[in-house]
Design a protein around this motif. Structure first.
Motif, PDB file in Angstrom:
ATOM      1  N   LEU A  24       0.825  -1.217   0.000  1.00 36.89           N
ATOM      2  CA  LEU A  24       0.000   0.000   0.000  1.00 36.89           C
ATOM      3  C   LEU A  24       0.853   1.259   0.000  1.00 36.89           C
ATOM      4  CD1 LEU A  24      -3.096  -0.530   2.336  1.00 36.89           C
ATOM      5  CD2 LEU A  24      -3.076   0.148  -0.056  1.00 36.89           C
ATOM      6  N   SER A  25       1.816   1.313   0.910  1.00 37.52           N
ATOM      7  CA  SER A  25       2.639   2.515   1.016  1.00 37.52           C
ATOM      8  C   SER A  25       3.493   2.725  -0.227  1.00 37.52           C
ATOM      9  CB  SER A  25       3.535   2.449   2.267  1.00 37.52           C
ATOM     10  OG  SER A  25       4.410   1.330   2.200  1.00 37.52           O
ATOM     11  N   LEU A  26       3.840   1.640  -0.920  1.00 33.74           N
ATOM     12  CA  LEU A  26       4.662   1.740  -2.136  1.00 33.74           C
ATOM     13  C   LEU A  26       3.806   1.908  -3.389  1.00 33.74           C
ATOM     14  CD1 LEU A  26       7.368  -0.991  -1.358  1.00 33.74           C
ATOM     15  CD2 LEU A  26       7.546   1.495  -1.088  1.00 33.74           C
ATOM     16  N   LYS A  27       2.479   2.020  -3.207  1.00 32.34           N
ATOM     17  CA  LYS A  27       1.554   2.261  -4.323  1.00 32.34           C
ATOM     18  C   LYS A  27       1.629   1.167  -5.391  1.00 32.34           C
ATOM     19  CE  LYS A  27       1.800   7.281  -3.677  1.00 32.34           C
ATOM     20  NZ  LYS A  27       0.613   7.322  -2.803  1.00 32.34           N
ATOM     21  N   GLN A  28       1.714  -0.087  -4.926  1.00 28.15           N
ATOM     22  CA  GLN A  28       1.750  -1.217  -5.850  1.00 28.15           C
ATOM     23  C   GLN A  28       0.359  -1.788  -6.115  1.00 28.15           C
ATOM     24  OE1 GLN A  28       4.424  -3.979  -3.970  1.00 28.15           O
ATOM     25  NE2 GLN A  28       6.234  -2.677  -4.264  1.00 28.15           N
ATOM     26  N   LEU A  29      -0.634  -1.365  -5.329  1.00 28.26           N
ATOM     27  CA  LEU A  29      -1.988  -1.881  -5.493  1.00 28.26           C
ATOM     28  C   LEU A  29      -2.786  -0.988  -6.437  1.00 28.26           C
ATOM     29  CD1 LEU A  29      -2.824  -2.900  -1.824  1.00 28.26           C
ATOM     30  CD2 LEU A  29      -1.978  -4.341  -3.670  1.00 28.26           C
ATOM     31  N   GLU A  30      -3.685  -1.609  -7.169  1.00 25.53           N
ATOM     32  CA  GLU A  30      -4.481  -0.882  -8.151  1.00 25.53           C
ATOM     33  C   GLU A  30      -5.838  -1.573  -8.282  1.00 25.53           C
ATOM     34  OE1 GLU A  30      -4.243   0.456 -12.890  1.00 25.53           O
ATOM     35  OE2 GLU A  30      -2.676  -0.807 -11.981  1.00 25.53           O
ATOM     36  N   LEU A  31      -6.855  -0.802  -8.566  1.00 22.48           N
ATOM     37  CA  LEU A  31      -8.162  -1.370  -8.846  1.00 22.48           C
ATOM     38  C   LEU A  31      -8.344  -1.503 -10.352  1.00 22.48           C
ATOM     39  CD1 LEU A  31     -10.636   0.335  -6.337  1.00 22.48           C
ATOM     40  CD2 LEU A  31      -9.566  -1.911  -6.197  1.00 22.48           C
TER      41      LEU A  31
ATOM     42  N   LEU B 119     -12.004  -4.624  -8.789  1.00 23.39           N
ATOM     43  CA  LEU B 119     -11.261  -5.836  -8.417  1.00 23.39           C
ATOM     44  C   LEU B 119      -9.829  -5.448  -8.073  1.00 23.39           C
ATOM     45  CD1 LEU B 119     -12.627  -8.043 -11.323  1.00 23.39           C
ATOM     46  CD2 LEU B 119     -13.305  -8.173  -8.914  1.00 23.39           C
ATOM     47  N   LEU B 120      -9.370  -5.886  -6.909  1.00 30.84           N
ATOM     48  CA  LEU B 120      -8.045  -5.506  -6.419  1.00 30.84           C
ATOM     49  C   LEU B 120      -6.948  -6.276  -7.150  1.00 30.84           C
ATOM     50  CD1 LEU B 120      -6.512  -3.783  -4.372  1.00 30.84           C
ATOM     51  CD2 LEU B 120      -6.763  -5.638  -2.712  1.00 30.84           C
ATOM     52  N   ARG B 121      -5.908  -5.558  -7.574  1.00 30.25           N
ATOM     53  CA  ARG B 121      -4.765  -6.157  -8.253  1.00 30.25           C
ATOM     54  C   ARG B 121      -3.476  -5.683  -7.587  1.00 30.25           C
ATOM     55  NH1 ARG B 121      -8.260  -8.900  -9.616  1.00 30.25           N
ATOM     56  NH2 ARG B 121      -8.957  -9.454 -11.721  1.00 30.25           N
ATOM     57  N   TRP B 122      -2.482  -6.568  -7.551  1.00 27.53           N
ATOM     58  CA  TRP B 122      -1.178  -6.249  -6.969  1.00 27.53           C
ATOM     59  C   TRP B 122      -0.105  -6.443  -8.019  1.00 27.53           C
ATOM     60  CZ3 TRP B 122       1.539  -9.559  -2.627  1.00 27.53           C
ATOM     61  CH2 TRP B 122       2.737  -8.931  -2.256  1.00 27.53           C
TER      62      TRP B 122
END
Length: 483
Positions: free
Chosen positions: A218-225, A244-247
């Motif tokens: 989360l802190s590294l902004k690797q997650l995206e919808l 839908l959550l993507r990493w």
């Protein structure tokens, strides 16, 4: 200072676990500081903190006397089915009874509850592997006896992992190694036990690294919808999308949600991820709205989030922060999650309904919903589970279930969504049944928010489908959503 003998440690363990002993260890044999922490309130067994203190002392005694220890990691198989079928209170009753049975075996062993349906047993009287194996078999026989409940009874099995000290590692790794062995026993079908082997930790180390990376994602902004379009079945036009959550891992690439979502649930990260999803989905809805695109957005709520008292306020804050019409947001919960604790589900969904957001029961048809419970839920739609959609063209039973869900929804004045549509045949059958919305790879795969916007504005998408005209109407915070 002379260390007490191993037998004095065993006496302390027995005294601590004996009925009516009040949970106080003998100060002459056990350091009280090692037993900080309270007993588990559900089962009355020592918790992890107390157990770790006793385990540390037992290893010191074993080192001094050149003896062995055996640690058994016990996991009840499929307790979740009891929670679903009979309710969480019945599941808690099973846990209390299981704890009592394990506690009856603590001479000369110690029992503790780790978390959920996981327990620990310690053998501290210089056991040999055959002794640990014999205890595991007795535990399996005891857990295998029926558990009487208020209404009827249930039968369960258990999976057990065994780690020997010092053969299988140091104090710091004993619980992890026993857990790895338990995982091996469960993977082989459950209702069995296994001794630790070094190969069992190779995958565990990889999971640990992945868990550490997930904590920082989360802190590294690797997650995206990503967003998968939802189709208005009668017209074939796009009216909304499911978030839908993507990493996107920097070295592993896209990590499957099937891997990191269960990990987040197990290690307490799912609430944090869920909060981010709520805020990000509302932020994206606002960004689309500012572009003139008013898509309904569906977000998935986990069972863990449903048990959080702050859930409704979190969603309300996100709606207000981003000035989003609640009518544009749909909260999806699985049928299984809804039935885990019906009273809590009804209360929380009532709070969400008061906010004005829509509520969808996902994966419908796979759980154990009671019609009387379903009628009490303030739901707006049911989603037919994809397993039934997959077999629509080949299975009469699947068609019957799907049609039954459609008819049930219509009788309750609910809309019906079918997900996992992949073929034109499935599309035709579901439209003929009267489904309101469709979703699946036949229409579009999940895509980035930017791709959705480009599709809507430039009419360049994966297949010849238009966005419904109401999606482009002038917007306002209190406007209604696209129909």
């Amino acid at each position: 200072m002379k260390l007490p003998t191993p037998r004095s440690v065993l006496s302390a363990l027995r005294a601590r676990l004996a009925p009516g002993a009040g949970g106080e260890p003998s100060p002459a044999a056990v350091n009280p500081r090692a037993l900080d922490g309270t007993n588990d309130p559900l089962t009355g067994l020592p918790g992890l903190t107390a157990f770790e203190g006793l385990l540390a002392q037992a290893t010191r005694q074993a080192d001094a006397a050149s003896t062995q220890l055996a640690l058994l990691f016990v996991n009840l198989d499929d307790l979740k089915s009891v929670n679903i079928a009979a309710g969480r209170q019945s599941g808690d009753d099973v846990l209390r009874q299981a704890a009592k049975r394990l506690r009856s075996m603590v001479k000369p062993f110690m029992a503790a509850r780790l978390v959920g349906d996981e327990f620990l047993l310690l053998m501290a009287d210089d056991p040999q592997p055959r002794d640990a194996s014999a205890l595991a078999q007795r535990v399996q026989a005891s857990i295998g006896l029926p558990f009487p409940l208020e209404r009827g009874e249930v039968s369960l099995s258990c999976s057990i992992g065994i780690a020997m000290y010092p053969e299988h590692g140091a104090l710091s790794t004993m619980i992890a190694h026993a857990q790895a062995a338990m995982g091996e026993a469960k993977a082989s079908g459950g209702a069995s036990h296994a001794f630790f082997e070094p190969r069992m930790m190779r995958g565990k180390r990889d999971q640990l690294e992945l868990l550490q990376d997930l904590r920082r994602a989360l802190s590294l902004k690797q997650l995206e919808l990503y967003y998968q379009p939802k189709i208005h079945a009668p017209s074939g036009e796009i009216t909304g999308a499911e978030a839908l959550l993507r990493w996107n891992h920097p070295t592993r690439g896209m990590v499957s949600p099937g891997i990191f979502i269960p990990m987040a649930e197990r290690y307490g990260l799912i609430t944090q991820l869920g909060s981010w999803v709520i805020d990000e989905a509302c932020r994206q809805a606002r960004e689309w709205r500012d572009l003139g695109l008013r898509l309904k957005v569906a977000i998935n709520l986990s069972a863990h989030q449903l048990r959080q008292p702050s859930l409704a306020s979190e969603i309300a804050d996100a709606l207000n922060t981003h000035q989003i019409n609640p009518d544009l947001i749909t909260c999806e919960i699985t049928e299984t999650s809804a039935m885990e604790d019906v009273a809590t589900t009804v209360r929380v969904l009532g709070q969400l309904d008061a906010l004005g957001v829509h509520i969808s029961i996902d994966d419908f048809g796979t759980g154990h919903s009671s019609l009387s419970y379903l009628r009490t839920l303030p739901a707006d739609e049911l989603k037919i589970d994809r397993s039934f959609v997959l077999d629509l063209e080949t299975s009469e039973d699947a068609r019957k279930v799907a049609l039954a869900v459609v008819n049930l929804a219509k009788a309750l004045d609910l809309k019906v969504v079918a997900e996992g549509v992949e073929t034109e045949g499935q599309n035709r059958i579901l439209r003929d049944m009267g489904c309101d919305q469709l979703q699946g790879y036949l229409f579009a795969k999940p895509m980035s928010a930017k791709a959705i916007a480009l599709w809507a504005m430039e009419d360049e998408g994966p297949r010849a489908m238009a966005f419904r005209a109401s999606v482009f109407k002038p917007t306002g915070f209190r406007d209604t959503a696209p129909s």
